[in-house]
Design a protein around this motif. Structure first.
Motif, PDB file in Angstrom:
ATOM      1  N   CYS A 149      19.058  14.416   5.360  1.00  0.00           N
ATOM      2  CA  CYS A 149      19.858  14.551   6.584  1.00  0.00           C
ATOM      3  C   CYS A 149      19.172  13.786   7.715  1.00  0.00           C
ATOM      4  N   TYR A 150      19.970  13.212   8.576  1.00  0.00           N
ATOM      5  CA  TYR A 150      19.424  12.628   9.799  1.00  0.00           C
ATOM      6  C   TYR A 150      19.881  13.476  10.970  1.00  0.00           C
ATOM      7  N   ILE A 151      18.927  13.859  11.814  1.00  0.00           N
ATOM      8  CA  ILE A 151      19.204  14.702  12.981  1.00  0.00           C
ATOM      9  C   ILE A 151      19.031  13.850  14.232  1.00  0.00           C
ATOM     10  N   GLY A 152      20.129  13.615  14.963  1.00  0.00           N
ATOM     11  CA  GLY A 152      20.062  12.836  16.192  1.00  0.00           C
ATOM     12  C   GLY A 152      19.899  13.744  17.400  1.00  0.00           C
ATOM     13  N   LEU A 153      18.977  13.387  18.294  1.00  0.00           N
ATOM     14  CA  LEU A 153      18.709  14.186  19.492  1.00  0.00           C
ATOM     15  C   LEU A 153      19.441  13.616  20.694  1.00  0.00           C
ATOM     16  N   GLU A 154      19.604  14.447  21.729  1.00  0.00           N
ATOM     17  CA  GLU A 154      20.189  13.962  22.980  1.00  0.00           C
ATOM     18  C   GLU A 154      19.299  12.878  23.571  1.00  0.00           C
ATOM     19  N   ASP A 155      19.919  11.826  24.053  1.00  0.00           N
ATOM     20  CA  ASP A 155      19.131  10.675  24.487  1.00  0.00           C
ATOM     21  C   ASP A 155      19.858   9.936  25.606  1.00  0.00           C
ATOM     22  N   GLU A 156      19.943  10.539  26.792  1.00  0.00           N
ATOM     23  CA  GLU A 156      20.662   9.920  27.901  1.00  0.00           C
ATOM     24  C   GLU A 156      20.002   8.619  28.347  1.00  0.00           C
ATOM     25  N   SER A 157      18.678   8.544  28.249  1.00  0.00           N
ATOM     26  CA  SER A 157      17.955   7.370  28.724  1.00  0.00           C
ATOM     27  C   SER A 157      17.821   6.290  27.657  1.00  0.00           C
ATOM     28  N   LYS A 158      18.214   6.582  26.435  1.00  0.00           N
ATOM     29  CA  LYS A 158      18.054   5.674  25.294  1.00  0.00           C
ATOM     30  C   LYS A 158      16.590   5.433  24.947  1.00  0.00           C
ATOM     31  N   ASN A 159      15.694   6.202  25.550  1.00  0.00           N
ATOM     32  CA  ASN A 159      14.273   6.080  25.246  1.00  0.00           C
ATOM     33  C   ASN A 159      13.797   7.169  24.297  1.00  0.00           C
ATOM     34  N   GLY A 160      14.662   8.085  23.922  1.00  0.00           N
ATOM     35  CA  GLY A 160      14.274   9.127  22.978  1.00  0.00           C
ATOM     36  C   GLY A 160      14.455  10.510  23.565  1.00  0.00           C
ATOM     37  N   GLY A 161      14.706  11.483  22.692  1.00  0.00           N
ATOM     38  CA  GLY A 161      15.015  12.822  23.130  1.00  0.00           C
ATOM     39  C   GLY A 161      13.823  13.670  23.515  1.00  0.00           C
ATOM     40  N   ILE A 162      12.726  13.581  22.759  1.00  0.00           N
ATOM     41  CA  ILE A 162      11.540  14.412  23.028  1.00  0.00           C
ATOM     42  C   ILE A 162      10.285  13.581  22.827  1.00  0.00           C
ATOM     43  N   PRO A 163       9.156  13.992  23.442  1.00  0.00           N
ATOM     44  CA  PRO A 163       7.904  13.262  23.266  1.00  0.00           C
ATOM     45  C   PRO A 163       7.452  13.267  21.804  1.00  0.00           C
ATOM     46  N   GLU A 164       6.752  12.219  21.428  1.00  0.00           N
ATOM     47  CA  GLU A 164       6.305  12.060  20.052  1.00  0.00           C
ATOM     48  C   GLU A 164       5.391  13.200  19.612  1.00  0.00           C
ATOM     49  N   LYS A 165       4.508  13.640  20.492  1.00  0.00           N
ATOM     50  CA  LYS A 165       3.568  14.708  20.117  1.00  0.00           C
ATOM     51  C   LYS A 165       4.317  16.003  19.789  1.00  0.00           C
ATOM     52  N   ASP A 166       5.386  16.295  20.545  1.00  0.00           N
ATOM     53  CA  ASP A 166       6.182  17.483  20.257  1.00  0.00           C
ATOM     54  C   ASP A 166       6.954  17.318  18.953  1.00  0.00           C
ATOM     55  N   ALA A 167       7.406  16.091  18.699  1.00  0.00           N
ATOM     56  CA  ALA A 167       8.195  15.833  17.496  1.00  0.00           C
ATOM     57  C   ALA A 167       7.380  16.066  16.230  1.00  0.00           C
ATOM     58  N   PHE A 168       6.138  15.622  16.219  1.00  0.00           N
ATOM     59  CA  PHE A 168       5.308  15.818  15.030  1.00  0.00           C
ATOM     60  C   PHE A 168       4.983  17.295  14.820  1.00  0.00           C
ATOM     61  N   GLN A 169       4.874  18.045  15.915  1.00  0.00           N
ATOM     62  CA  GLN A 169       4.667  19.487  15.790  1.00  0.00           C
ATOM     63  C   GLN A 169       5.898  20.155  15.173  1.00  0.00           C
ATOM     64  N   ILE A 170       7.083  19.724  15.608  1.00  0.00           N
ATOM     65  CA  ILE A 170       8.325  20.252  15.034  1.00  0.00           C
ATOM     66  C   ILE A 170       8.424  19.884  13.553  1.00  0.00           C
ATOM     67  N   ALA A 171       8.065  18.649  13.211  1.00  0.00           N
ATOM     68  CA  ALA A 171       8.119  18.222  11.813  1.00  0.00           C
ATOM     69  C   ALA A 171       7.206  19.085  10.939  1.00  0.00           C
ATOM     70  N   ASN A 172       6.010  19.387  11.446  1.00  0.00           N
ATOM     71  CA  ASN A 172       5.084  20.240  10.694  1.00  0.00           C
ATOM     72  C   ASN A 172       5.657  21.644  10.497  1.00  0.00           C
ATOM     73  N   GLU A 173       6.302  22.172  11.540  1.00  0.00           N
ATOM     74  CA  GLU A 173       6.911  23.499  11.432  1.00  0.00           C
ATOM     75  C   GLU A 173       8.069  23.489  10.423  1.00  0.00           C
TER      76      GLU A 173
END
Length: 338
Positions: A149-173
């Motif tokens: 599955c691909y999960i797309g995040l909200e991205d109003e700025s087109k620079n990304g939905g969340i910081p990379e450090k938070d994303a890797f923490q979510i991936a680990n969880e």
């Protein structure tokens, strides 16, 4: 060292090499904790997640799992084709000694530790091998197919939905969930390393790349970023015979690539070492089997345009899937955020 240990060691080497080398139609799902819209756009961002679920995981189950994550989801592409679903099997870590006959470098690759088990990828070769399937049946080991599955995040700025450090923490969880096999953020990609067939010229490279929807700053033709790859192009029905002959000398094959023969149409690309091509016994095998050693052409593509020097990995995956369909392209490896 057991065969399973060897498989794990080889996979680790491949992963290290790749690191050094460096999905969207469902309805929105709001999770419990929305993203802080005031975060700095200068932080490294991610646009979404690539998540591989256990066989049989339904779309409602996927949404239920994601509701426990700290992110605001824009789209869920269930059973996406942006990443190929893989065949795999689950081996109890304490019982692997009883099924040594299963563990063969041609049949099983890519171990992933999951609790007290190993998740082992079953190769395309294996699922067509009657002997291998008979071993599975004898040991009561079912073969499964993952759900990507691909999960797309909200991205109003087109620079990304969340910081990379938070994303890797979510991936680990996410990977702690029993139904999640792998999870990785959709990060920025700066370079593509594309390996072309022997003899591909620079004008041919440019002509091939112009067919695909990507912006390129530079093309470094015949790059020296990675060691030269010597290879054989072998008909699919002769592959195993050639592999058996290559086993006569452990110095003839590069163990990093051993699990990863490249399928191109009705042929396979088999990597051999520089040491092999200087060995008279190896050359005699080539002559007997009417095979030729070839040398790939590596090109480094710097991505982006005047406004940015990157693209999202999800966009890169689409380009990569198309590139691999070209008969002159052997491999595509991306270099992500740094």
């Amino acid at each position: 060292m057991s065969k399973i240990s060897k498989v794990i060691a080889v996979f680790s080497s491949v992963l290290a090499l790749i690191i050094l080398g460096g999905l969207f139609t469902s309805a929105p799902v709001d999770t419990k904790a929305p993203v802080d819209t005031k975060m700095s756009v200068q932080e490294k961002q991610v646009a979404g997640f690539f998540i591989e679920f256990e066989e049989g995981t339904t779309e409602p189950e996927v949404k239920a799992i994601l509701e426990n994550c700290n992110m605001t989801i824009n789209t869920i592409d269930y059973n996406s084709d942006i990443m190929p679903s893989r065949y795999y099997m689950i081996l109890d870590r304490d019982k692997t000694i009883n099924i040594e006959e299963l563990v063969d470098d041609i049949n099983l690759t890519g171990p992933v530790r999951k609790g007290s088990n190993y998740i082992l990828t079953v190769t395309e070769q294996a699922i067509q091998d009657k002997n291998f399937l008979a071993i599975l049946e004898k040991n009561n080991l079912p073969m499964k197919k993952s759900v990507y599955c691909y999960i797309g995040l909200e991205d109003e700025s087109k620079n990304g939905g969340i910081p990379e450090k938070d994303a890797f923490q979510i991936a680990n969880e996410l990977e702690r969930n029993e139904k999640v096999l792998t999870a990785s953020p959709d990060t920025k990609v700066y370079h593509l390393l594309i390996e072309f067939e022997d003899g591909t010229t620079e004008p041919e490279v440019k002509a091939i790349l112009e067919k695909y929807n990507m912006t390129m700053n530079t093309i470094e033709y015949n790059s020296d970023l990675q060691p030269e790859r010597y290879y054989l192009k072998v008909d699919a029905d002769k592959r195993m015979g050639v592999r058996d002959e290559l086993r006569k000398d452990e110095n003839w094959t590069d163990h990093i690539y051993f699990n990863h023969d490249i399928k191109k149409g009705n042929s396979y690309i088999i990597t051999v070492t520089e040491q092999a091509i200087q060995d008279e016994n190896f050359l005699a095998i080539l002559e007997k089997d009417n095979l030729q050693v070839k040398n790939s052409v590596l090109c480094c593509i710097t991505l982006g345009d005047g406004a940015k020097n990157w693209i999202w990995e999800s966009d890169e995956r689409k380009i990569e899937n198309e590139l691999k369909m070209n008969e002159k392209v052997l491999t595509v490896v991306f270099s992500g955020s740094t």
